[in-house]
Design an enzyme around this catalytic site. Structure first.
Site, PDB file in Angstrom:
ATOM      1  N   ASP A 187       0.855  -1.183   0.000  1.00  0.00           N
ATOM      2  CA  ASP A 187       0.000   0.000   0.000  1.00  0.00           C
ATOM      3  C   ASP A 187       0.895   1.238   0.000  1.00  0.00           C
ATOM      4  O   ASP A 187       1.364   1.695   1.039  1.00  0.00           O
ATOM      5  CB  ASP A 187      -0.917   0.002   1.223  1.00  0.00           C
ATOM      6  CG  ASP A 187      -1.946   1.138   1.162  1.00  0.00           C
ATOM      7  OD1 ASP A 187      -1.699   2.131   0.445  1.00  0.00           O
ATOM      8  OD2 ASP A 187      -2.994   1.020   1.828  1.00  0.00           O
ATOM      9  N   HIS A 192       0.284   7.754   4.125  1.00  0.00           N
ATOM     10  CA  HIS A 192       0.831   7.065   5.291  1.00  0.00           C
ATOM     11  C   HIS A 192       2.329   7.307   5.490  1.00  0.00           C
ATOM     12  O   HIS A 192       2.930   6.704   6.384  1.00  0.00           O
ATOM     13  CB  HIS A 192       0.560   5.566   5.156  1.00  0.00           C
ATOM     14  CG  HIS A 192      -0.875   5.269   4.884  1.00  0.00           C
ATOM     15  ND1 HIS A 192      -1.865   5.503   5.804  1.00  0.00           N
ATOM     16  CD2 HIS A 192      -1.498   4.773   3.776  1.00  0.00           C
ATOM     17  CE1 HIS A 192      -3.045   5.164   5.286  1.00  0.00           C
ATOM     18  NE2 HIS A 192      -2.841   4.729   4.062  1.00  0.00           N
TER      19      HIS A 192
END
Length: 285
Positions: A187, A192
């Site tokens: 991901d 993030h």
């Protein structure tokens, strides 16, 4: 309009080849915080190739996270990653996941729901190898600013927590570098990792992947309620109710509902138990 719901739902199923081996499994488990203490026999089940078992939530990243990636590249779907949040996730196991595997993933978009100010894309991925079905992933992706197209609003199921003390309460610290390690499993959303991108998305700093919290929670349930046996998990579903930041602590409350079902609540301990995962159920043997 970036989302063409009718085109997405009517598109032909898409097939993708998936492969993984023990290194992918170990990296995923380490990204969830496994391996502390490093020589603990219970942790070696997640980190040492000669003793390795596969946590069922690995299904969400097998093949480099192709389940979600495949859905966001489907016909009729064109969205800004800064507007994307994971809404919900279910993994249904048809049999234990092998440590090494080659499989075919078949992906469809069963529905696109109109929530007014947002759209929810429902993605389904069925994965099978030469021996038959392995797992099914149902993923809900929440896209801010893409609603209002006149579609169905979709279901809104909420579970009340049991009116009693939990059977287990587990706290799991999130390392400062955990999102950076977890994203190596596939991901790559900069939300993030990149502080500037996170601010564009409306956050003070990068947030932890929802699927990292999801995996951490399942590991806590397996370790504390299922005798550390991952093969007992039959299905695992959650709704992503809020965010958590690296450096914070997940507080995981577990209620045994029956011999084959547990309900779970996950909160951010340092922020007055702000919700992280809700409507969370693990079905097991």
């Amino acid at each position: 309009m970036p989302i063409d719901a009718a085109k997405a739902v009517s598109a032909e199923p898409r097939s993708t080849d998936l492969t993984w081996d023990h290194k992918d499994i170990q990296l995923y488990h380490l990204g969830l915080g496994a391996g502390i203490p490093a020589t603990d026999p219970d942790e070696l089940r997640y980190t040492l190739e000669s003793k390795l078992q596969v946590l069922p939530s690995f299904a969400t990243v097998a093949g480099g996270g192709m389940a979600a990636a495949g859905g966001l590249s489907a016909p009729g779907i064109e969205v800004d990653l800064a507007a994307v949040l994971h809404g919900g996730q279910t993994v249904t196991l048809h049999r234990p996941i092998p440590v090494r595997g080659k499989a075919v993933q078949t992906s469809t978009i069963p529905a696109v729901y109109d929530k007014g100010k947002a759209a929810v894309i429902v993605m389904r991925s069925d994965v099978a190898d030469e021996d038959g079905p392995l797992w099914t992933c149902d993923t809900q992706i929440f896209v801010r600013g893409e609603g209002g197209f006149g579609g169905e609003r979709g279901p809104s199921n909420r579970l009340e927590l049991p009116d009693r003390a939990p059977d287990r309460t587990v706290e799991r610290p999130i390392r400062e570098d955990q999102a950076l390690l977890y994203r190596l499993s596939g991901d790559w959303n900069p939300l993030h990792a990149d502080p500037e991108f996170a601010k564009l998305a409306g956050f003070d700093k990068p947030i932890l992947h929802g699927l990292c919290s999801y995996g951490m929670t399942l590991k806590a349930v397996v370790d504390s309620l299922l005798d550390g046996d991952v093969t007992r998990v039959r299905s695992y579903t959650t709704r992503f109710a809020g965010i958590v930041f690296p450096g914070e602590t997940l507080r995981i409350r577990i209620w045994r509902l029956a011999d084959d079902k547990a309900q779970v609540s996950v909160t951010a301990a340092e922020r007055d138990d702000a919700p992280v995962l809700a409507d969370t159920v693990v079905e097991h043997s």
